[in-house]
Each structure stands twice: as C-alpha cells, then as structure tokens.
Design a protein around this motif. Structure first.
Motif, mmCIF file in Angstrom:
data_model
loop_
_atom_site.group_PDB
_atom_site.id
_atom_site.type_symbol
_atom_site.label_atom_id
_atom_site.label_comp_id
_atom_site.label_asym_id
_atom_site.label_seq_id
_atom_site.Cartn_x
_atom_site.Cartn_y
_atom_site.Cartn_z
ATOM 1 N N LYS A 181 0.572 -1.249 -0.043
ATOM 2 C CA LYS A 181 -0.289 0.067 0.320
ATOM 3 C C LYS A 181 0.478 1.079 -0.058
ATOM 4 O O LYS A 181 0.617 2.125 -0.788
ATOM 5 C CB LYS A 181 -1.080 0.341 1.394
ATOM 6 N N LEU A 182 1.617 0.886 0.929
ATOM 7 C CA LEU A 182 3.174 2.367 0.689
ATOM 8 C C LEU A 182 3.265 2.563 -0.758
ATOM 9 O O LEU A 182 3.653 3.345 -0.938
ATOM 10 C CB LEU A 182 3.708 2.037 2.244
ATOM 11 N N MET A 183 4.127 1.723 -1.274
ATOM 12 C CA MET A 183 4.280 1.877 -2.715
ATOM 13 C C MET A 183 3.564 2.048 -3.511
ATOM 14 O O MET A 183 3.684 3.076 -4.131
ATOM 15 C CB MET A 183 4.841 0.640 -2.839
ATOM 16 N N TRP A 184 2.311 1.936 -3.468
ATOM 17 C CA TRP A 184 1.027 2.405 -4.252
ATOM 18 C C TRP A 184 1.021 3.943 -3.915
ATOM 19 O O TRP A 184 0.968 4.317 -4.569
ATOM 20 C CB TRP A 184 0.274 1.228 -3.837
ATOM 21 N N VAL A 185 0.870 4.405 -3.090
ATOM 22 C CA VAL A 185 0.690 5.628 -2.765
ATOM 23 C C VAL A 185 2.226 6.556 -2.738
ATOM 24 O O VAL A 185 2.076 7.542 -4.116
ATOM 25 C CB VAL A 185 0.681 5.743 -0.884
ATOM 26 N N LEU A 186 3.272 5.565 -2.296
ATOM 27 C CA LEU A 186 3.992 6.855 -3.764
ATOM 28 C C LEU A 186 4.238 7.168 -5.017
ATOM 29 O O LEU A 186 4.600 7.899 -5.573
ATOM 30 C CB LEU A 186 6.131 5.628 -2.985
ATOM 31 N N LEU A 187 3.334 6.409 -5.960
ATOM 32 C CA LEU A 187 3.978 5.672 -6.721
ATOM 33 C C LEU A 187 2.522 6.748 -7.295
ATOM 34 O O LEU A 187 2.612 7.639 -8.637
ATOM 35 C CB LEU A 187 3.561 4.507 -7.884
ATOM 36 N N VAL A 188 1.250 6.729 -7.128
ATOM 37 C CA VAL A 188 0.039 7.001 -6.958
ATOM 38 C C VAL A 188 0.614 9.065 -6.727
ATOM 39 O O VAL A 188 -0.173 9.896 -7.282
ATOM 40 C CB VAL A 188 -1.576 6.797 -6.485
ATOM 41 N N THR A 189 0.899 8.724 -5.545
ATOM 42 C CA THR A 189 1.621 10.528 -5.042
ATOM 43 C C THR A 189 2.737 11.530 -7.204
ATOM 44 O O THR A 189 1.866 12.531 -6.716
ATOM 45 C CB THR A 189 2.250 10.459 -4.157
ATOM 46 N N GLN A 190 3.487 10.062 -7.283
ATOM 47 C CA GLN A 190 3.823 11.115 -8.088
ATOM 48 C C GLN A 190 3.150 11.241 -8.871
ATOM 49 O O GLN A 190 3.799 12.243 -10.140
ATOM 50 C CB GLN A 190 5.068 9.941 -8.382
ATOM 51 N N MET A 191 1.939 10.349 -9.265
ATOM 52 C CA MET A 191 1.769 11.109 -10.483
ATOM 53 C C MET A 191 0.700 12.083 -10.268
ATOM 54 O O MET A 191 -0.895 12.804 -11.405
ATOM 55 C CB MET A 191 1.185 9.695 -11.576
ATOM 56 N N PHE A 192 -0.166 12.831 -9.050
ATOM 57 C CA PHE A 192 -0.408 13.549 -8.937
ATOM 58 C C PHE A 192 -1.094 14.720 -9.945
ATOM 59 O O PHE A 192 0.452 14.965 -10.171
ATOM 60 C CB PHE A 192 -0.626 14.347 -7.485
#
Lengths: 334, 302
Positions: free
Chosen positions: B131-142
């Motif tokens: 979940k953390l990795m996914w959050v890090l990825l998603v935040t980058q594509m904000f």
C-alpha cells in the motif's frame, strides 16, 4: 524477473500460518515491524499533512459551489467570511453531462488522450532509435550523447520561450518555410497548428529522457546473447526482435508508464507556449488550472472537480497497466 | 524462432549495405555505409536538439526587442548590452535568491524526510508495504490540478501565500515520494550482506542504516538532492500561483514577466533565459547519468 520485485511480492497467501486473533495480530505485527514503521513515519506524516489532507479538502470543495467570490478572503482590513454552500455532486454532473459538457470536458479529454498517445509514441520511437545508434561503436558518440541530452538539461521553462520565438509569426521557422516556398501556418494562433506545435515541442523536450534510459537498458543486455544469436544465424532484425526488445522490456514498461503519466500531466509546455490564449489546445491539466486561476471569477469547485477526475483517470489507467503487465508475467521495474 | 516472410525480406534489404565490404569485420564494428548513415542521423538529431538553444543565445545578443523577426540584422550589432541590463536593472538577483531558497529548502526537506523510508522499503517487508509503494507511486502522478486549489485555500488560511515556506511545502508533495522512490532504487544496489554483518555485530536497524548504509549511499543521496533541486528550479504551476510579489518570484515565474500583453522585451528575456540555462545545464550534466540509473534502477539491473 528482478530480485527487487520478488522481495516486493513478499509471502504468498497460501504460505501463511493460521491467523491469531486481531488484537494479538496487531500487537505481534507492531512488535515485529515497529522499526519499519518508525522509519516510514516521516514520509507518512509529510504525505498525510501535505497530500492527504489537501486531497480530502479538495474533495470537499468539489461538492460545493466555491468560487473566488464566495470563499473567505481579506480585502484590505475587511475580512469576508466564506458563503459557499454544499451542492452535492452537481459539479461532476455538470462537467460530465451538463449542457456544455462536450465543449468543455469531453473535447479536452479526447485531445488529452491523443496528445498523450502521440507524444509517448514519438518519445519512445525516436528515443529507441537514437539509443540504438548511440549503442554502436561509433566515433564521437560521447559528444553526440552530450548534445542530444541538451533538451533535457535546459529547464523546460527556458526552452519553451525559445520555441515561442521560433514559432512566432515572423519567427525563424516560418521564415525558413517561406524561403522553401512552403505554407507558413500561424503556429500559435490556429487551433490545429497549436496542437501540432505543442506535440512538437513536447517531443523535443521528452526524447532525451527516453533515449538515455533505453541506452542504459541496451548496455545492460548481455553481449553473449548477441554472440549466441549470431552463431545461430539470426540476422539484424531477428536479433533486434528476439534479443534487444525482450532485454529492454522491464525498462520499457517503466519508462512508458512514467512517460504517459508525465505527458498526461504536462503543465509547463502548454501553459507557457499559449498562456490563456488557446482554449482548444489546452489539455485537461492546464484547462483545470485555467478554470481555477486563469479567469475571473475563479471557479475553485469546478477546477478541483477536474483535478479529481484527472486523478481517477490516471489511477484507473495505472491499475489496468499493472494488471496487464502481471497477466503477461512482467513486473513493473519501479 | 519464427519470423514471417515480410520480416525477413525487410531484414534482407537492411542487411545488404552491411554486407558490401569484402573484408571480414569483427563483431561490433560497422561497415562504412552503416556508420555513415548513423553519423548522418545523429548529426541531424544533434542539430535539432541544439538549434532552439543556440537560437535563443543568438537572439540574446541583438539589442532590439523585435530582432527575433529580423535575425539578419543582429549580425551587424551583436553586443552584450542585454546581459548588462538584466544583471543591473532587473530583479534578476532577487529571483536568483528566491530560486535558491525554494530549491534548497525543498531539497533539504525532501532528502532528509525520504531517506529512512527509502531504506525501509528497500530492506523490510512489513504489513502495508504494498500500500505504501502504491501511495508513493500515485502521489507522483498527481496532476497539479488536484492539489493546487485546496493548497491555495489552505495556504491562504495559514497566510502562507507569497511566502517561500508555502512554496517549499507545496513542492514537497511531489519531491518527497519521488526521493523515497529514487533512494529505494539506490539502497537496493547496496548488498544485503552489509546489513546482515551490521546486525550480527549488534547494531539495531536504525544503527545499521545510520552508520553503515547512509555513508555508502552518499552518491544516491546526492542524486536525490540534485533532482529535487532541479525539479523545484523548473517548477512552473505552483510558483506562478503561490508567489505574488515580483521580487519573490523564482526564475520560472520571473521569466514570464518579460512577456506581458503590452510590452514584450524579448531581447531581455532571451538574455535572462541564457543566464538561467547555463548553470542549470552544467548542473544537470553532473548528475544525468546517475539520474537515469536511479529512475529505472530495478529495470536496468535486468
């Protein structure tokens, strides 16, 4: 494929021991992993305060009719309180199927999708071509590499202004075209030429990243594979098809995903190339910005709603991309 | 290995020039024709890459604001007047100061905060990892559009509009997850045996991280720092929105002020652009190789 990923997947479901009760599990988990949690705490806090809270606030704004006229503001010594009210999902309804939905939203969606697809294809194609050329034994390839990376090295906001000079009505591009007796389009005024110019400038800016990444990928392919395939009588095309492309696969999937995300969100190029002048050449990101900050009154609620819609599109895309990769037994390198 | 007939036929035509010389070639060496074509393509590409920058430099030497329309006129009267004017009579040094404050502030917060997370996700598997990795990825594509409106509201509530701190915090939303990701890639390249040795010798995970891994990861930290700085340097949207007074502008906003609707001082703008671009490009060349390795670390290792 990579060690990193194997670790990342962790244990599989079937391998678990019978689960203890929830309270116990939490305690055990915390006891065992508190180091990890302590180490990720700073990022978790920063992301919570700087990303999740604003995101939640933004979501709330999309459910209101907030504009710059009814939000709290201070004019001189007078403080005016916020007067906007909760209107539910009206903003989304208005954007997605309101009376001007096509003109404002769907046409921009189409253009944004086209823009992303065109730019990423060009980035990847040209980047791969140049990387292949640079991967040969060639005199002066370090110099070529230095020059070809230049568009990435110079800040985008600087180069875009350079392009504006070149593409202006009497600028060098049109002078050149005129000299060759070719038509001289007004790049910065005519919608389809604006779009063409935007794609061109973005391609120019984006190729170096692809080129350098793919070159790194090419250099990591084991040379003995080429020798072996040559021994087996494979020709140049076959070697490319069956050695180079599979060898590049994990780099490619990563850079394509990054490229799609970055291009989809590309703000600076379109914003600086056209400013507020080209409503039809704006992609969703710049259009959302224009609603929120480029017009009077500023429409905060709609702008935020655009933002949420954009994010949903990207998340859906990334999830499908990942699923597609998993189905093909590939993993994202990142 | 099956190929269709179409593929083989194209391959044959491609291969023919390469077969032309009689002399046996060693692997990796090209025939003269192939390398000529390669050089031609590369020279063409290099010119395309170079031209817009060179053109900007050329225009910056012409004294009139309409020179970009009559480049021929510049030859006779090339001068460095624009540069002198920009350095003496504009806000150039104010902008430099703002850019440095914002850039360095963002870098500091980004790298310090993200380092331990990069290590944790590189070495430890804990519940919530994916979940953390996914959050890090998603935040980058904000997209910036998602955060810019709520950020504007929050910052104006906190009176942080038009302040460096506000802009630094906003920049951190993209930099922090990015740095964590970048450093995970770098920590992954440091052998696990080092951690194990540290643990055997009685260090805690924090001790291993601080005493053994961080010193080894200095190059990775440097890359993350450079990247954060360059990103904050080139950031346009947030800076245009959250900075209001023109002596606080960063370069990316300041440069826009030369082209307002009424008055376009293109010659000055070109000179400023060149002044900004040269250090940025030099800076970039220092790190570019490591940058890509960091970005696609897992991928290039195969």
């Amino acid at each position: 494929m990579t060690v990193v990923i194997d670790r990342a997947t962790g244990k599989r479901r079937g391998e678990r021991e019978p689960r203890p009760g929830p309270g116990r599990r939490l305690k055990n988990g915390f006891h065992k992993h508190w180091y990890a949690y302590a180490m990720i705490a700073p990022v978790a806090i920063v992301l919570g305060v700087l990303v999740l809270y604003p995101l939640a606030y933004g979501l709330y704004l999309t459910l209101t009719d907030a504009t710059s006229l009814n939000t709290a503001r201070t004019i001189g010594v007078n403080h005016i309180d916020a007067t906007y009210k909760f209107i539910g999902l009206d903003n989304y309804a208005d954007i997605l199927w309101g009376p001007t939905a096509y003109d404002r939203f769907w046409s921009h969606v189409l253009w944004t999708v086209f823009w992303t697809a065109a730019c990423v294809t060009l980035h990847y194609g040209i980047g791969l071509g140049l990387a292949l050329l640079l991967n040969q034994k060639l005199r002066g390839r370090t110099l070529y590499r230095m020059i070809l990376v230049l568009p990435w090295a110079v800040p985008t906001f600087v180069t875009v202004f350079g392009w504006r000079f070149m593409l202006a009505d009497g600028g060098i591009v049109n002078s050149g075209l005129d000299f060759l007796h070719l038509p001289t389009p007004s790049w910065l005024e005519d919608t389809s030429w604006q779009r063409f110019a935007a794609i061109m400038v973005n391609t120019w800016c984006g190729v170096p990243f692809m080129m350098v990444s793919l070159l790194g990928g090419l250099q990591s392919i084991d040379a003995s594979l080429y020798e072996a395939s040559e021994m087996d009588g494979a020709n140049a095309w076959q070697r490319f098809r069956h050695v180079t492309l599979p060898g590049l696969r994990s780099v490619s999937t990563t850079v394509v995903l990054l490229g799609v995300i970055w291009t989809f969100n590309q703000f600076a190029i379109i914003f600086l190339l056209f400013g507020n002048t080209a409503p039809d050449a704006q992609i969703l990101v710049t259009w959302a910005y224009q609603l929120g900050f480029g017009q009077q009154p500023r429409d905060y609620a709609q702008s935020a709603a655009y933002g949420i819609l954009l994010l949903s599109i990207l998340i859906v895309f990334t999830s499908f991309y990942r699923r597609w990769l998993n189905r093909n037994e590939q993993q994202l390198a990142i | 290995m099956s190929t269709t007939t179409v593929e083989t036929s194209t391959a044959d035509t491609e291969r023919r020039p390469a077969d032309a010389p009689r002399k046996a070639r060693r692997r990796g060496e090209n025939s003269r024709a192939t390398s000529l074509v390669s050089h031609a393509v590369l020279i063409g590409a290099s010119l395309t890459a170079l031209f817009p920058i060179a053109w900007l430099v050329f225009l910056s030497l012409g004294p009139d604001e309409d020179d970009y329309l009559h480049p021929g006129r510049i030859w006779g009267k090339m001068a460095l007047d624009n540069y002198a004017f920009v350095l003496q009579d504009t806000n150039f040094f104010h902008w430099l100061k703002s850019t440095l404050i914002v850039g360095l502030g963002t870098t500091l917060i980004g790298v310090v905060v993200a380092a331990s997370t990069g290590y944790a996700v590189s070495r430890m598997r804990f519940p919530g990892y994916r979940k953390l990795m996914w959050v890090l990825l998603v935040t980058q594509m904000f997209p910036i559009a998602v955060l810019i409106v709520p950020m504007y509201q929050i910052l104006s509530d906190l009176q942080l509009i038009d302040s460096y701190l506000g802009l630094i915090l906003v920049n951190c939303t993209t930099i922090v997850p990015y740095c964590a990701w970048l450093m995970k890639g770098y920590f992954d390249t440091i052998p696990f045996e080092i951690d194990e040795a540290g643990r055997v010798d009685g260090l805690t995970p924090f001790g291993t991280f601080a005493r053994l891994i961080l010193p080894l990861a200095k190059p990775g930290l440097a890359v993350a720092a450079f990247y954060s700085f360059l990103t904050a340097f080139g950031e346009v949207a947030f800076a245009s929105t959250f900075l209001l007074s023109d002596d606080k502008y960063t370069f990316s906003v300041g440069l826009q002020t030369f082209v307002s609707e009424h008055d376009a001082q293109r010659n000055l703008m070109a000179a400023t652009a060149v002044l900004i671009a040269i250090p940025a490009a030099l800076f970039f060349y220092l790190v570019q190789k490591n940058l890509v390795t960091g970005l696609t670390a897992g991928g290039t290792k195969g």
